[in-house]
Design a protein around this motif. Structure first.
Motif, PDB file in Angstrom:
ATOM      1  N   GLY A  73       1.842   4.374  -1.315  1.00  0.00           N
ATOM      2  CA  GLY A  73       1.101   5.039  -2.024  1.00  0.00           C
ATOM      3  C   GLY A  73       2.293   6.263  -2.717  1.00  0.00           C
ATOM      4  N   TRP A  74       3.502   6.255  -1.759  1.00  0.00           N
ATOM      5  CA  TRP A  74       4.202   7.173  -1.950  1.00  0.00           C
ATOM      6  C   TRP A  74       5.578   6.939  -3.080  1.00  0.00           C
TER       7      TRP A  74
ATOM      8  N   LYS B 241       0.890  -1.192   0.182  1.00  0.00           N
ATOM      9  CA  LYS B 241      -0.103   0.023   0.074  1.00  0.00           C
ATOM     10  C   LYS B 241       0.769   1.200  -0.001  1.00  0.00           C
TER      11      LYS B 241
END
Ligand code: PLP
Length: 379
Positions: free
Chosen positions: A222-223, A220
Motif C-alpha cells: 500500500g505504501w 499488497k
C-alpha cells in the motif's frame, strides 16, 4: 498611470482563496480537478491538465509527444521566448516561419516552406487573441503527419469558425499569468482530446510517478508507487485553482469587456494618420489579450517614452526570438528570412487593455496617442 494590462480580482476571488487556505488541502486536493473540469466545460475540450505556468504546460506538451532528439518544431518568432525554449528543453530545434501581415499570426504558406524531413510538430500562437488559420494549419499537419500545438495563452474565449479555441489542435496551451484573461497568480494548462497524451501529461506534471503501477513492489504494498517517466514537479496548488474557478465565472464578462474596448479603439483610430489599427478576420471571435498598433513615420522608442511621460503604459509584443543573444549564440537564424516579422517588430506598440478599464480611460489612451504622434511628426 494607466498600465498596459492588469488583473481583475474581486471580493469573491479573495473569499474563495481564503476558504481553501483554511481547508485540509492547500495543494493537490479537489480544487485542481474542479478547475480542470471547469476549463473543459468552458472550452469544450475533453481533458485538461493544470500546471504551475504556461511555460510548464508548453514543456510537458512537447515532452508528451516523445519526439526523437533533433526533431524540428515550427513556430512563430513573434511570441514570448517560452515557445521556442520549450522545444529546446526537449532536445528539439525551433524553426521559425514568418508571420502574416494582417493578423501577425504564423503564415501557413511559410510553414510549408520550412518543413523538412525532421519536422514533427507545428506550435502556433494565436497572437493577441486572434485565432490562427487553424483549418489550413491542420491540413498541412495531416499532409505531413505532424502534431499540432496551439499556444492559446492569448486566446482563451476566442472562436475559430464558430468553434471555441481549446479542442482544435492535438494540444492547446493556456496561461493564467495576471495579464492573461483569467489568473491564478502563476499557472497554466494543457488541453487535449487524446487519451494517451492526457495520461502522459498527468504523469509528467508530477515526476512521472504512477500509483497504479505499484504492485511490482508486492501485491499488497500500500505504501508503494512507481516512476515510469522522467517528469518534474509542475503541480499547481488548490488555492490557485479555486482562484481560477472564481475567475472562470467572470471570463465571458472579461472577454466581452475586452472586445468592447478594442471596438472603441478601432473606431477611434480609424483614419488616424500615423497609427494603423489591427485587423480581424470575419470568421473569428477575437479574445483581445492585447491591442497592438503599427506606427507609421514615428519613432517607436520616442512614442513609448512620451506615452509613459503622459502616464500611459505601453509595451512591445514581441522582440522576435531569433534576435536574443542566446539564440544568436547557438543558432544561425537570419533576420532577412523574416521580412514581415522585421517590419512589424520595428513599428509595433501595445496599448493598454484590461477589463476594468473604463470608456474614459480608453478615450484618454487614444487622445494621448494621437497627440504624441502629432508631436513626433513635427520634430
Ligand atoms: C504568457 C505566455 C506564455 C507563458 O506563460 P507563463 O504562464 O508566463 O509561463 C507562453 N506563450 C505565450 C504566447 C504567452 O503569452
Amino acid at each position: 498611470m494607466i498600465p498596459y494590462g492588469r488583473q481583475s480580482i474581486d471580493e469573491d476571488d479573495i473569499k474563495a482563496v481564503t476558504e481553501v487556505l483554511k481547508s485540509d488541502f492547500i495543494t493537490t486536493g479537489p480544487k485542481v480537478d474542479e478547475f480542470e473540469r471547469g476549463i473543459c466545460r468552458y472550452t469544450g475540450a475533453k481533458h485538461a491538465v493544470a500546471v504551475n505556468s504556461g511555460t510548464s504546460a508548453l514543456d510537458i506538451a512537447i515532452q508528451a509527444l516523445q519526439l526523437p532528439p533533433g526533431s524540428e518544431i515550427i513556430t512563430t518568432p513573434l511570441t514570448f521566448a517560452a515557445d521556442a525554449n520549450a522545444a529546446l528543453y526537449n532536445g528539439c530545434k525551433p524553426v521559425f516561419a514568418d508571420i502574416s501581415w494582417d493578423t501577425r499570426n504564423i503564415d501557413p504558406a511559410d510553414i510549408r516552406r520550412k518543413i523538412t524531413k525532421k519536422t514533427r510538430a507545428i506550435n502556433f500562437v494565436d497572437y493577441a487573441g486572434h485565432p490562427c488559420e487553424i483549418g489550413e494549419i491542420r491540413e498541412i499537419a495531416e499532409e505531413y503527419g505532424l502534431y499540432t500545438i496551439e499556444d492559446a495563452c492569448h486566446a482563451l474565449g476566442a472562436e475559430y469558425r464558430g468553434k471555441k479555441v481549446g479542442s482544435l489542435a492535438d494540444m492547446t496551451i493556456l496561461s493564467f499569468h495576471p495579464v492573461k484573461h483569467i489568473t491564478t497568480g502563476e499557472g497554466g494548462a494543457v488541453l487535449t482530446e487524446n487519451e494517451d497524451l492526457y495520461n502522459r501529461l498527468k504523469l509528467l506534471r508530477t515526476h512521472g510517478i504512477d500509483r497504479s503501477n505499484a504492485t511490482q513492489f508486492g501485491p499488497k504494498a500500500g505504501w508503494a508507487y512507481d516512476m515510469i517517466m522522467l517528469g518534474r514537479n509542475y503541480r499547481i496548488t488548490d488555492f490557485q485553482c479555486v482562484l481560477g474557478l472564481s475567475q472562470l465565472r467572470k471570463l465571458d464578462e472579461f472577454v466581452n469587456r475586452r472586445n468592447a474596448i478594442a471596438k472603441q479603439y478601432n473606431d477611434l483610430f480609424a483614419g488616424v494618420d500615423g497609427i494603423e489599427a489591427p485587423k480581424t478576420k470575419p470568421y473569428v471571435k477575437h479574445a483581445w489579450h492585447i491591442y497592438t498598433v503599427l506606427l507609421d513615420g514615428v519613432d517607436r522608442t520616442a512614442f513609448y517614452d512620451r506615452m509613459r511621460a503622459y502616464g500611459i503604459g505601453t509595451n512591445v509584443h514581441y522582440i522576435p526570438i531569433y534576435k536574443f543573444t542566446y539564440y544568436r549564440k547557438h543558432f544561425r537564424f537570419l533576420d532577412t528570412d523574416y521580412p514581415i516579422t522585421e517590419d512589424v517588430f520595428s513599428r509595433i506598440i501595445t496599448l493598454p487593455l484590461y477589463p476594468t478599464m473604463d470608456d474614459a480611460q480608453a478615450h484618454t489612451v487614444v487622445d494621448t496617442a494621437k497627440k504624441v504622434v502629432q508631436e513626433l511628426k513635427k520634430r
